[in-house]
Design an enzyme around this catalytic site. Structure first.
Site, mmCIF file in Angstrom:
data_model
loop_
_atom_site.group_PDB
_atom_site.id
_atom_site.type_symbol
_atom_site.label_atom_id
_atom_site.label_comp_id
_atom_site.label_asym_id
_atom_site.label_seq_id
_atom_site.Cartn_x
_atom_site.Cartn_y
_atom_site.Cartn_z
ATOM 1 N N ARG A 98 11.444 0.457 -52.704
ATOM 2 C CA ARG A 98 13.049 0.193 -52.531
ATOM 3 C C ARG A 98 13.735 1.436 -52.912
ATOM 4 O O ARG A 98 13.376 2.026 -53.665
ATOM 5 C CB ARG A 98 13.549 -1.048 -53.535
ATOM 6 C CG ARG A 98 12.704 -2.454 -53.364
ATOM 7 C CD ARG A 98 13.481 -3.166 -52.434
ATOM 8 N NE ARG A 98 14.668 -3.208 -52.332
ATOM 9 C CZ ARG A 98 15.444 -3.668 -51.486
ATOM 10 N NH1 ARG A 98 15.072 -3.788 -50.204
ATOM 11 N NH2 ARG A 98 16.788 -4.018 -51.677
ATOM 12 N N LEU A 100 16.735 2.996 -54.410
ATOM 13 C CA LEU A 100 17.492 2.646 -55.518
ATOM 14 C C LEU A 100 19.090 3.195 -55.397
ATOM 15 O O LEU A 100 19.194 4.095 -54.932
ATOM 16 C CB LEU A 100 16.933 3.483 -56.969
ATOM 17 C CG LEU A 100 15.568 2.922 -57.251
ATOM 18 C CD1 LEU A 100 14.980 3.856 -58.491
ATOM 19 C CD2 LEU A 100 15.583 1.287 -57.683
ATOM 20 N N ASN A 114 9.581 9.356 -60.283
ATOM 21 C CA ASN A 114 8.968 8.973 -59.104
ATOM 22 C C ASN A 114 7.611 9.915 -58.655
ATOM 23 O O ASN A 114 7.832 10.928 -58.797
ATOM 24 C CB ASN A 114 9.785 8.841 -57.982
ATOM 25 C CG ASN A 114 9.223 8.233 -56.724
ATOM 26 O OD1 ASN A 114 8.680 7.260 -56.637
ATOM 27 N ND2 ASN A 114 9.544 9.138 -55.389
ATOM 28 N N HIS A 116 5.666 11.050 -55.167
ATOM 29 C CA HIS A 116 5.833 10.806 -53.682
ATOM 30 C C HIS A 116 4.610 11.714 -52.943
ATOM 31 O O HIS A 116 4.087 12.854 -53.546
ATOM 32 C CB HIS A 116 6.878 11.612 -53.439
ATOM 33 C CG HIS A 116 7.257 11.584 -51.944
ATOM 34 N ND1 HIS A 116 7.714 10.401 -51.137
ATOM 35 C CD2 HIS A 116 7.179 12.487 -51.111
ATOM 36 C CE1 HIS A 116 7.858 10.626 -50.055
ATOM 37 N NE2 HIS A 116 7.696 12.024 -49.762
ATOM 38 N N SER A 143 3.855 14.963 -55.505
ATOM 39 C CA SER A 143 4.709 15.624 -56.064
ATOM 40 C C SER A 143 5.332 14.808 -57.225
ATOM 41 O O SER A 143 5.427 13.366 -56.811
ATOM 42 C CB SER A 143 5.926 16.161 -55.409
ATOM 43 O OG SER A 143 5.554 16.938 -54.307
ATOM 44 N N ASP A 152 14.178 10.889 -52.672
ATOM 45 C CA ASP A 152 12.936 11.982 -52.758
ATOM 46 C C ASP A 152 13.663 13.270 -52.872
ATOM 47 O O ASP A 152 12.793 14.209 -52.703
ATOM 48 C CB ASP A 152 11.955 11.975 -51.359
ATOM 49 C CG ASP A 152 11.404 10.646 -51.366
ATOM 50 O OD1 ASP A 152 11.145 9.938 -52.367
ATOM 51 O OD2 ASP A 152 10.995 10.110 -50.329
#
Length: 219
Positions: A98, A100, A114, A116, A143, A152
């Site tokens: 999702r 954010l 996060n 990725h 990453s 991202d």
């Protein structure tokens, strides 16, 4: 205060799928290489496989179906409300599919991380392995970054690289990148548990020293 009475670093892990990074975190905690506690696992999908991993480990779970909310902001506020009783010190996005809203990102500024599957800033978004192959890249990887309102695009913490080989396809590349993810996430979370990793107005710092723009590079 003795070391034995210090509470472990509290993690909230957000998932949408099978939870392989969650499992890597749990395995690292079990082995002692990560001194942290998963206080809660939250998913936007009731059938996410990672929820069963959490239940088997005796970890509380929360499920919020984003389709039941009128807006992204309302859903994100509901997530904040659900997470708050667990008092997370770091919120870990582990395959949470999702985007954010600023409501959530601002609430957890400096605490929201996060992972990725690309060497950011390359290949933000989806289908990263196929895009790396189509571009003829010689290397690929994953990453970890602090989350900001840019998709991202938050400041990088660490990257793990691998060589793209001649017979790679998106599936084989995904599998090999995932192995690196499972090594990298516990490492970064241990930095958080040791209070070595922070984000401030000057950027990402490890042991009080600014990290380079591409983050810490794991061999």
């Amino acid at each position: 205060m003795s070391e034995s009475t210090i509470s472990p670093h509290r993690l909230a892990v957000l998932i949408s799928g099978s939870g392989t990074n969650l499992q890597a975190i749990l395995d690292a905690i079990a082995s002692g290489s990560l001194q942290a506690q998963v206080a809660v696992v939250l998913s936007n999908k009731a059938d996410a496989g990672g929820l069963e991993r959490a239940r088997q480990a005796g970890i509380p779970t929360e499920v919020l179906d984003h389709r039941q909310f009128d807006s992204r902001e309302a859903f994100d506020q509901a997530m904040i409300d659900a997470l708050t009783p667990y008092q997370p010190e770091t919120v870990v996005l582990a395959g949470f599919m999702r985007i954010l809203s600023p409501v959530f990102v601002r609430h957890y500024t400096g605490q929201l991380i996060n992972i990725h599957p690309s060497l950011l800033p390359k290949y933000r978004g989806l289908h990263t392995h196929a895009r790396a192959l189509e571009a003829g890249d010689s290397e690929h990887g994953c990453s970890i970054h602090f989350v900001t309102e840019e998709l991202d695009g938050g400041p990088l913490i660490a990257q793990a690289r691998l060589e793209i080989v001649a017979n790679d396809n998106p599936d084989s590349l995904s599998n090999r990148v995932q192995i690196r993810e499972h090594q990298l996430y516990p490492l970064v979370l241990q930095w958080r548990a040791e209070q070595r990793l922070t984000l401030d107005e000057q950027g990402v710092k490890l042991d009080g020293e600014a990290l380079p723009e591409q983050g810490y590079q794991v061999p």
